[in-house]
Design an enzyme around this catalytic site. Structure first.
Site, PDB file in Angstrom:
ATOM      1  N   LYS A 150      55.040 -33.284  16.791  1.00  0.00           N
ATOM      2  CA  LYS A 150      54.492 -32.282  15.864  1.00  0.00           C
ATOM      3  C   LYS A 150      55.594 -31.708  14.981  1.00  0.00           C
ATOM      4  CE  LYS A 150      54.845 -28.882  19.559  1.00  0.00           C
ATOM      5  NZ  LYS A 150      54.121 -28.249  20.674  1.00  0.00           N
ATOM      6  N   TYR A 176      78.204 -11.238   0.613  1.00  0.00           N
ATOM      7  CA  TYR A 176      77.240 -10.166   0.319  1.00  0.00           C
ATOM      8  C   TYR A 176      77.403  -8.995   1.288  1.00  0.00           C
ATOM      9  CZ  TYR A 176      74.350 -13.203  -2.659  1.00  0.00           C
ATOM     10  OH  TYR A 176      73.878 -14.012  -3.643  1.00  0.00           O
TER      11      TYR A 176
END
Ligand SMILES: *Cc1c(COP(=O)(O)O)cnc(C)c1O
Length: 375
Positions: free
Chosen positions: A39, A268
């Site tokens: 999956k 950042y």
């Protein structure tokens, strides 16, 4: 340099899949077959390629989550049974049949809707029994509802299964609950069989149940993460440790190197300040590629020229920064290993630092990363 490996990519080693299957087979009874769970694009590693490899290794039973995942496997000529774990809205059941897929029956209500449909032939299916997870499945002791499912004339029942919810725990209470689930499943099967109803092949265990409850293997074991040579996390309990080999590595490249002075910050938010003059490198991978932003300032490690470097500052969308002060001769274009298949740098570590399990890390590896398959 190839374009594919010029920025960031995933390498997948087919021979390690073969090795892992051999290892799994050591603990499986000769009657129990592997159902390979592919999956979410085989946990991000590429369902079509991996299914084909598994076909070549003699595996002809697969499971995926969705109809589209099943169709994709068929379209790439994967041979064998393909079970859909997920719910398929009834208007799409003709597609399930067109592509010769097997539908899971999630409860009596779903079976009843199918009974009213005008399908050209019976719907191949496995019946899902809920033994206590309380997600999907008909309740293990709802015998009148179960009887109606098993006598439904529109269903071609090929299997019966359930799912354990705490097979990876070594806590006494969890083990007792797992044993209770196993009992419920066994009793349920026995009672249905007693009424001369056909239940098909049975299966209960996924990776951890297979390792921890070896005496209950049934006809199939549904194996996902272990096929890829990876454990869900370092902490999950396993009564048997197999000698598995991780099949995938995630790599990127150094794109820039600079020296910064003591007290300067990186990235950042200025969240990381260097304590001394340092050599900092930028690396071409980021959270959009599935390297979790939660790893910001968590002392995550990468490998460069076979030496560790620490990830520093905030993870950016397309880049990360690492401290390469201790790595001599490092240069632009060098390969950075973020997830390796050697003990040195493991996806289990990345999962732990980002507060999750490895299937989440793998299945979220970005579309932007080329998957490169090696024998
Ligand atoms: C995902 C899944 C599996 C495989 O789980 P692993 O722990 O990766 O082996 C098995 N059964 C069901 C129903 C699943 O959803």
């Amino acid at each position: 340099m190839q374009l594919e490996t010029s920025r960031a990519w995933i390498e997948i080693e087919g021979k390690n899949i073969e090795h892992n299957i051999k290892e799994m087979k050591k603990i499986l009874s000769s009657k129990t077959k592997i159902m390979a769970v592919l999956k979410a694009d085989a946990y991000g590693l590429g369902a079509q390629e991996i299914a084909k490899k598994l076909n070549a290794l003699g595996i002809f039973d697969f499971a995926v989550a969705t109809l589209e995942e099943g169709i994709n496997l068929r379209k790439s000529n994967v041979i064998g049974n393909i079970l859909l774990f997920g719910y398929t809205p009834i208007e799409f059941l003709p597609l399930v049949q067109e592509y010769d897929l097997i539908q899971s029956i999630s409860d009596y209500e779903y079976a009843e809707k199918i009974e009213k449909l005008n399908l050209e032939k019976k719907l191949k299916c496995h019946i899902k029994i809920d033994t206590g997870m309380n997600r999907v499945g008909e309740k293990y002791n709802a015998f009148s509802r179960l009887k109606k499912i098993y006598t439904n004339q529109k269903l071609e029942i090929l299997g019966t299964f359930s799912h354990l919810c705490t097979a990876d725990s070594k806590e006494l209470e969890d083990k007792q609950f797992t044993e209770e689930q196993i009992n419920r499943f066994n009793t349920c099967i026995k009672i249905i069989k007693k009424q001369n109803l056909f239940i098909g092949n049975t299966h209960l265990q996924s990776s951890y149940g297979t390792l921890n409850y070896q005496n209950f293997q049934y006809d199939y074991v549904r194996i996902g993460v272990l096929l890829f040579g990876i454990y869900s996390s370092f902490d999950f309990y396993k009564s048997i440790s197999l000698n598995l080999k991780p099949i995938c590595q995630v790599k990127a490249r150094i794109t820039s190197i600079k020296t910064i002075e003591k007290g300067e910050t990186v990235g950042y938010g200025r969240t990381y300040k260097v304590k001394k003059k340092s050599k900092i490198a930028s690396v071409s991978i980021g959270y959009a590629d599935g390297y979790p932003r939660l790893l910001s300032n968590k002392k995550a490690k990468v490998l460069i020229l076979n030496q560790y470097a620490e990830v520093i500052g905030k993870i950016c969308m397309d880049q990360i920064m690492v401290d390469v002060s201790n790595i001599k001769n490092v240069k632009i274009g060098d390969i950075v290993t973020l997830i390796g298949n050697k003990p040195k740098i493991k996806v289990e570590e990345i999962a732990k630092l980002s507060d999750t399990i490895t299937p989440e890390i793998l299945s979220r590896l970005g579309k932007r990363l080329p998957r490169i398959y090696k024998e």
